[in-house]
Design a protein around this motif. Sequence first.
Motif, PDB file in Angstrom:
ATOM      1  N   LEU A  66       0.831  -1.202   0.000  1.00 55.64           N
ATOM      2  CA  LEU A  66       0.000   0.000   0.000  1.00 55.64           C
ATOM      3  C   LEU A  66       0.867   1.255   0.000  1.00 55.64           C
ATOM      4  CD1 LEU A  66      -2.954   0.972   0.094  1.00 55.64           C
ATOM      5  CD2 LEU A  66      -2.828   0.906   2.563  1.00 55.64           C
ATOM      6  N   ASN A  67       1.911   1.250   0.810  1.00 50.73           N
ATOM      7  CA  ASN A  67       2.805   2.401   0.874  1.00 50.73           C
ATOM      8  C   ASN A  67       3.667   2.531  -0.380  1.00 50.73           C
ATOM      9  OD1 ASN A  67       1.848   3.201   3.365  1.00 50.73           O
ATOM     10  ND2 ASN A  67       3.345   1.957   4.476  1.00 50.73           N
ATOM     11  N   ALA A  68       3.882   1.413  -1.086  1.00 47.98           N
ATOM     12  CA  ALA A  68       4.676   1.440  -2.313  1.00 47.98           C
ATOM     13  C   ALA A  68       3.822   1.802  -3.525  1.00 47.98           C
ATOM     14  CB  ALA A  68       5.353   0.085  -2.529  1.00 47.98           C
ATOM     15  N   GLY A  69       2.504   1.856  -3.370  1.00 45.44           N
ATOM     16  CA  GLY A  69       1.615   2.213  -4.482  1.00 45.44           C
ATOM     17  C   GLY A  69       1.134   1.020  -5.271  1.00 45.44           C
ATOM     18  N   LYS A  70       1.374  -0.201  -4.783  1.00 52.21           N
ATOM     19  CA  LYS A  70       0.930  -1.409  -5.480  1.00 52.21           C
ATOM     20  C   LYS A  70      -0.532  -1.729  -5.165  1.00 52.21           C
ATOM     21  CE  LYS A  70       5.524  -3.436  -5.493  1.00 52.21           C
ATOM     22  NZ  LYS A  70       6.377  -4.518  -4.961  1.00 52.21           N
ATOM     23  N   LEU A  71      -1.031  -1.188  -4.075  1.00 53.24           N
ATOM     24  CA  LEU A  71      -2.422  -1.372  -3.661  1.00 53.24           C
ATOM     25  C   LEU A  71      -3.056  -0.007  -3.460  1.00 53.24           C
ATOM     26  CD1 LEU A  71      -2.094  -4.197  -0.960  1.00 53.24           C
ATOM     27  CD2 LEU A  71      -2.683  -4.451  -3.375  1.00 53.24           C
ATOM     28  N   GLY A  72      -4.384   0.024  -3.500  1.00 55.80           N
ATOM     29  CA  GLY A  72      -5.117   1.255  -3.263  1.00 55.80           C
ATOM     30  C   GLY A  72      -6.309   0.992  -2.364  1.00 55.80           C
ATOM     31  N   VAL A  73      -6.879   2.056  -1.837  1.00 53.33           N
ATOM     32  CA  VAL A  73      -8.059   1.953  -0.988  1.00 53.33           C
ATOM     33  C   VAL A  73      -9.202   2.690  -1.687  1.00 53.33           C
ATOM     34  CG1 VAL A  73      -9.080   2.480   1.257  1.00 53.33           C
ATOM     35  CG2 VAL A  73      -6.665   1.844   1.094  1.00 53.33           C
ATOM     36  N   VAL A  74     -10.320   1.993  -1.798  1.00 58.38           N
ATOM     37  CA  VAL A  74     -11.503   2.544  -2.460  1.00 58.38           C
ATOM     38  C   VAL A  74     -12.640   2.573  -1.450  1.00 58.38           C
ATOM     39  CG1 VAL A  74     -13.186   2.164  -4.299  1.00 58.38           C
ATOM     40  CG2 VAL A  74     -10.782   1.653  -4.701  1.00 58.38           C
ATOM     41  N   GLN A  75     -13.377   3.673  -1.422  1.00 61.76           N
ATOM     42  CA  GLN A  75     -14.530   3.785  -0.528  1.00 61.76           C
ATOM     43  C   GLN A  75     -15.764   3.347  -1.320  1.00 61.76           C
ATOM     44  OE1 GLN A  75     -17.362   6.065  -0.546  1.00 61.76           O
ATOM     45  NE2 GLN A  75     -18.058   5.293   1.387  1.00 61.76           N
ATOM     46  N   ASN A  76     -16.471   2.360  -0.775  1.00 57.47           N
ATOM     47  CA  ASN A  76     -17.687   1.884  -1.446  1.00 57.47           C
ATOM     48  C   ASN A  76     -18.661   1.380  -0.391  1.00 57.47           C
ATOM     49  OD1 ASN A  76     -19.396   1.203  -3.574  1.00 57.47           O
ATOM     50  ND2 ASN A  76     -18.595  -0.860  -3.705  1.00 57.47           N
ATOM     51  N   GLY A  77     -19.835   1.939  -0.397  1.00 59.24           N
ATOM     52  CA  GLY A  77     -20.871   1.506   0.542  1.00 59.24           C
ATOM     53  C   GLY A  77     -20.507   1.760   1.992  1.00 59.24           C
ATOM     54  N   GLY A  78     -19.746   2.817   2.268  1.00 62.72           N
ATOM     55  CA  GLY A  78     -19.384   3.151   3.634  1.00 62.72           C
ATOM     56  C   GLY A  78     -18.203   2.359   4.163  1.00 62.72           C
ATOM     57  N   ARG A  79     -17.613   1.519   3.324  1.00 63.71           N
ATOM     58  CA  ARG A  79     -16.460   0.711   3.739  1.00 63.71           C
ATOM     59  C   ARG A  79     -15.247   1.122   2.918  1.00 63.71           C
ATOM     60  NH1 ARG A  79     -17.527  -5.044   2.680  1.00 63.71           N
ATOM     61  NH2 ARG A  79     -15.580  -5.314   3.816  1.00 63.71           N
ATOM     62  N   TYR A  80     -14.085   0.877   3.475  1.00 63.58           N
ATOM     63  CA  TYR A  80     -12.832   1.142   2.779  1.00 63.58           C
ATOM     64  C   TYR A  80     -12.251  -0.198   2.359  1.00 63.58           C
ATOM     65  CZ  TYR A  80     -13.641   5.721   4.547  1.00 63.58           C
ATOM     66  OH  TYR A  80     -14.222   6.925   4.813  1.00 63.58           O
ATOM     67  N   LEU A  81     -12.160  -0.386   1.045  1.00 64.61           N
ATOM     68  CA  LEU A  81     -11.776  -1.667   0.477  1.00 64.61           C
ATOM     69  C   LEU A  81     -10.379  -1.595  -0.109  1.00 64.61           C
ATOM     70  CD1 LEU A  81     -15.164  -2.208  -1.373  1.00 64.61           C
ATOM     71  CD2 LEU A  81     -14.537  -3.023   0.896  1.00 64.61           C
ATOM     72  N   LEU A  82      -9.592  -2.591   0.182  1.00 64.88           N
ATOM     73  CA  LEU A  82      -8.233  -2.695  -0.327  1.00 64.88           C
ATOM     74  C   LEU A  82      -8.286  -3.409  -1.676  1.00 64.88           C
ATOM     75  CD1 LEU A  82      -5.458  -1.916   0.816  1.00 64.88           C
ATOM     76  CD2 LEU A  82      -5.244  -4.277   1.625  1.00 64.88           C
ATOM     77  N   VAL A  83      -7.745  -2.795  -2.718  1.00 61.68           N
ATOM     78  CA  VAL A  83      -7.788  -3.349  -4.073  1.00 61.68           C
ATOM     79  C   VAL A  83      -6.430  -3.176  -4.747  1.00 61.68           C
ATOM     80  CG1 VAL A  83     -10.260  -2.927  -4.371  1.00 61.68           C
ATOM     81  CG2 VAL A  83      -8.638  -1.181  -5.056  1.00 61.68           C
ATOM     82  N   PRO A  84      -6.154  -3.957  -5.805  1.00 61.34           N
ATOM     83  CA  PRO A  84      -4.914  -3.759  -6.560  1.00 61.34           C
ATOM     84  C   PRO A  84      -4.872  -2.369  -7.208  1.00 61.34           C
ATOM     85  CG  PRO A  84      -5.906  -5.876  -7.102  1.00 61.34           C
ATOM     86  CD  PRO A  84      -6.896  -5.130  -6.259  1.00 61.34           C
ATOM     87  N   GLN A  85      -3.681  -1.907  -7.490  1.00 55.70           N
ATOM     88  CA  GLN A  85      -3.472  -0.565  -8.041  1.00 55.70           C
ATOM     89  C   GLN A  85      -4.202  -0.395  -9.380  1.00 55.70           C
ATOM     90  OE1 GLN A  85      -0.997  -0.008 -10.776  1.00 55.70           O
ATOM     91  NE2 GLN A  85      -1.319   2.196 -10.775  1.00 55.70           N
TER      92      GLN A  85
END
Length: 185
Positions: free
Chosen positions: A130-149
């Motif tokens: 996540l800190n290297a930019g390989k993953l991202g966080v997306v807000q959907n339905g009130g939750r924060y979801l971890l997804v690939p970049q």
Amino acid sequence: MADSLRDQLLKSGIVKQLKDEKRPQQTAPRPHASPAKGKPPHKPKPARSDGEIDLAKAYAIRAQKDAEERKRVEQEAAEQARLKRERKANVQKLLEGQLLNKADADQVRHFEYGGKIRRVYVDAAQLADLNAGKLGVVQNGGRYLLVPQAVAEQIRELDPHLVALLVDPAAAGVDDDGIPDDLMW
């Protein structure tokens, strides 16, 4: 002072009395008709010029324009709602099978989103990615979801407001203490 205005005007010569001027004679009431009490005599409407329209027509035109404006606004709102539903459906399709959140994650990654500090739970490997930019966080339905970049980039194209955290790999830097630059207070 008992002279009426008409008499005064006649005496001064400003107005000349026409000989063929006749005062309207009152007709005798018909035996079976009731006399109209308190009603003013019917006056013909003055002729209007081409530029004037009557008040009823003006209100009708205004009401029609207001109705057209309301209809246009409703159509625009319906179109915006349709586009929003399509974006939401596309985001859901992109997120299917791409979520990397773990129930047993033990570390917290804080980030700023919507003017507030938010958090997402990750494990050590996810935190590094996540800190290297390989993953991202997306807000959907009130939750924060971890997804690939790549998924986060696609979602950013659809609706940039949904991407809560996506570190730019070129700008990502970690201080000597091991804390990412964007977490420094």
